[in-house]
Design an enzyme around this catalytic site. Structure first.
Site, PDB file in Angstrom:
ATOM      1  N   LYS A 165       1.357  -1.260  -0.530  1.00  0.00           N
ATOM      2  CA  LYS A 165      -0.103  -0.290   0.120  1.00  0.00           C
ATOM      3  C   LYS A 165       0.856   1.046   0.321  1.00  0.00           C
ATOM      4  CE  LYS A 165      -3.097  -2.739   3.235  1.00  0.00           C
ATOM      5  NZ  LYS A 165      -3.449  -2.680   4.543  1.00  0.00           N
ATOM      6  N   GLY A 166       2.319   1.038   0.155  1.00  0.00           N
ATOM      7  CA  GLY A 166       2.898   1.863   0.666  1.00  0.00           C
ATOM      8  C   GLY A 166       3.238   2.862  -0.222  1.00  0.00           C
TER       9      GLY A 166
ATOM     10  N   GLU B 107       7.539   2.045  -5.620  1.00  0.00           N
ATOM     11  CA  GLU B 107       7.784   1.624  -4.323  1.00  0.00           C
ATOM     12  C   GLU B 107       8.140   2.550  -3.429  1.00  0.00           C
ATOM     13  OE1 GLU B 107       7.258  -0.053  -1.936  1.00  0.00           O
ATOM     14  OE2 GLU B 107       8.191  -1.625  -2.000  1.00  0.00           O
TER      15      GLU B 107
ATOM     16  N   ASP C 201      15.019  -1.017   1.465  1.00  0.00           N
ATOM     17  CA  ASP C 201      15.322  -1.057   3.095  1.00  0.00           C
ATOM     18  C   ASP C 201      15.907  -2.724   2.524  1.00  0.00           C
ATOM     19  OD1 ASP C 201      15.901  -1.367   5.730  1.00  0.00           O
ATOM     20  OD2 ASP C 201      13.820  -1.964   6.183  1.00  0.00           O
TER      21      ASP C 201
ATOM     22  N   PHE D 221      12.822   3.846  11.846  1.00  0.00           N
ATOM     23  CA  PHE D 221      12.112   3.318  10.989  1.00  0.00           C
ATOM     24  C   PHE D 221      11.143   5.094  10.604  1.00  0.00           C
ATOM     25  CE2 PHE D 221       7.939   1.375  11.103  1.00  0.00           C
ATOM     26  CZ  PHE D 221       8.140   0.636   9.966  1.00  0.00           C
TER      27      PHE D 221
ATOM     28  N   ASP E 235       4.236   2.629   6.896  1.00  0.00           N
ATOM     29  CA  ASP E 235       3.109   2.543   7.907  1.00  0.00           C
ATOM     30  C   ASP E 235       3.986   2.437   9.087  1.00  0.00           C
ATOM     31  OD1 ASP E 235       3.470   0.287   6.686  1.00  0.00           O
ATOM     32  OD2 ASP E 235       1.867   0.004   8.668  1.00  0.00           O
TER      33      ASP E 235
ATOM     34  N   ARG F 166       0.522   6.259   7.777  1.00  0.00           N
ATOM     35  CA  ARG F 166       0.586   6.775   6.557  1.00  0.00           C
ATOM     36  C   ARG F 166      -0.095   7.700   5.975  1.00  0.00           C
ATOM     37  NH1 ARG F 166       1.678   1.189   3.679  1.00  0.00           N
ATOM     38  NH2 ARG F 166       0.457  -0.038   5.511  1.00  0.00           N
TER      39      ARG F 166
HETATM   40  P1  IMP Z   1      12.484  -4.716   2.058  1.00  0.00           P
HETATM   41  O1  IMP Z   1      12.042  -5.615   1.455  1.00  0.00           O
HETATM   42  O2  IMP Z   1      13.566  -4.913   3.379  1.00  0.00           O
HETATM   43  O3  IMP Z   1      13.288  -3.870   1.241  1.00  0.00           O
HETATM   44  O4  IMP Z   1      11.474  -3.686   2.461  1.00  0.00           O
HETATM   45  C1  IMP Z   1      10.311  -3.253   2.087  1.00  0.00           C
HETATM   46  C2  IMP Z   1       9.379  -2.995   2.040  1.00  0.00           C
HETATM   47  O5  IMP Z   1       9.968  -2.733   3.477  1.00  0.00           O
HETATM   48  C3  IMP Z   1       9.144  -1.606   2.187  1.00  0.00           C
HETATM   49  O6  IMP Z   1       8.247  -1.572   0.652  1.00  0.00           O
HETATM   50  C4  IMP Z   1       8.114  -1.063   2.985  1.00  0.00           C
HETATM   51  O7  IMP Z   1       6.296  -1.902   3.188  1.00  0.00           O
HETATM   52  C5  IMP Z   1       8.501  -1.433   4.304  1.00  0.00           C
HETATM   53  N1  IMP Z   1       9.806  -0.689   4.927  1.00  0.00           N
HETATM   54  C6  IMP Z   1      11.114  -0.591   5.091  1.00  0.00           C
HETATM   55  N2  IMP Z   1      11.352  -0.035   5.826  1.00  0.00           N
HETATM   56  C7  IMP Z   1      10.640   0.594   5.940  1.00  0.00           C
HETATM   57  C8  IMP Z   1      10.016   1.494   7.434  1.00  0.00           C
HETATM   58  O8  IMP Z   1      11.472   2.649   7.998  1.00  0.00           O
HETATM   59  N3  IMP Z   1       8.819   2.116   7.834  1.00  0.00           N
HETATM   60  C9  IMP Z   1       7.752   1.679   7.619  1.00  0.00           C
HETATM   61  N4  IMP Z   1       7.948   0.470   6.429  1.00  0.00           N
HETATM   62  C10 IMP Z   1       9.028   0.021   5.776  1.00  0.00           C
HETATM   63 MG    MG Z   2       6.126  -1.345   0.985  1.00  0.00          MG
END
Ligand code: IMP
Ligand code: MG
Length: 175
Positions: free
Chosen positions: A43-44, A99, A103, A152, A159, A165
């Site tokens: 959703k982000g 996106e 992270d 974070f 979220d 959000r």
């Molecule tokens: P990744 O697979 O670790 O790169 O994570 C990607 C997803 O994790 C993002 O699309 C977010 O939904 C969530 N995410 C990662 N870091 C954060 C943060 O600092 N705050 C909120 N959501 C996060």
């Molecule tokens: Mg996401």
């Protein structure tokens, strides 16, 4: 707003707006004479996608996909699951995935590979935020609005347990 959490502003609404306009101009130049198919990651990514799409002046179409690599808290599970697939075929299209944040890179490295197998004419990645310190899986990112520290982050689509959000800025939850 949950009164238990204290949130400080990391990137203001004005800064976001200015940077998204710049990105829109950049992307419009890059895709001049073409049509661009945006894939917004639910959703982000939706808040950023809408603002960005408004600043792109080549013909744009939008589709949505929902994947999950996170549980409900702050810790990643490392598992990527497709919750909602695209409505439309992407074969032969110029596709840009949009996106909210990259992270660990787990979600996007998996997703980009999967989309590449569907044979788009081109495939690029635009993220609102990049948190490079936490990367576990390599991801080629074509456009980044802001690079952020290992904190974070909430707001503008991001979220914490489905809350925040709707904040019009990017914030950090203070512990
Ligand atoms: P990744 O697979 O670790 O790169 O994570 C990607 C997803 O994790 C993002 O699309 C977010 O939904 C969530 N995410 C990662 N870091 C954060 C943060 O600092 N705050 C909120 N959501 C996060
Ligand atoms: Mg996401």
């Amino acid at each position: 707003m949950d009164t238990k959490d204290k949130i400080s502003v990391l990137i203001s609404e004005e800064e976001l707006d200015k940077r998204i306009r710049e990105l829109g101009e950049e992307i419009s130049r890059e895709y001049e004479g073409k049509e661009l198919h945006l894939i917004s990651i639910l959703k982000g990514g939706v808040f950023f996608t809408c603002e960005l799409a408004k600043r792109i002046n080549v013909p744009v179409s939008i589709d949505f996909m929902s994947v999950s690599s996170y549980g409900s808290g702050k810790i990643t599970s490392g598992v990527v699951k497709i919750i909602k697939d695209l409505d439309e075929d992407i074969e032969g299209k110029d596709v840009m995935v949009v996106e909210d944040i990259i992270d660990t890179g787990t979600t996007l490295s998996y997703l980009m590979e999967m989309l590449r197998q569907r044979k788009p004419a081109s495939l690029s990645l635009c993220t609102m935020l990049d948190k490079p310190e936490r990367r576990l899986h390599e991801v080629k990112v074509d456009h980044v609005a802001f690079t952020v520290p290992d904190k974070f982050i909430v707001g503008y689509g991001l979220d914490y347990d489905q809350k925040y959000r709707n904040l019009p800025y990017i914030g950090v939850i203070e512990n």
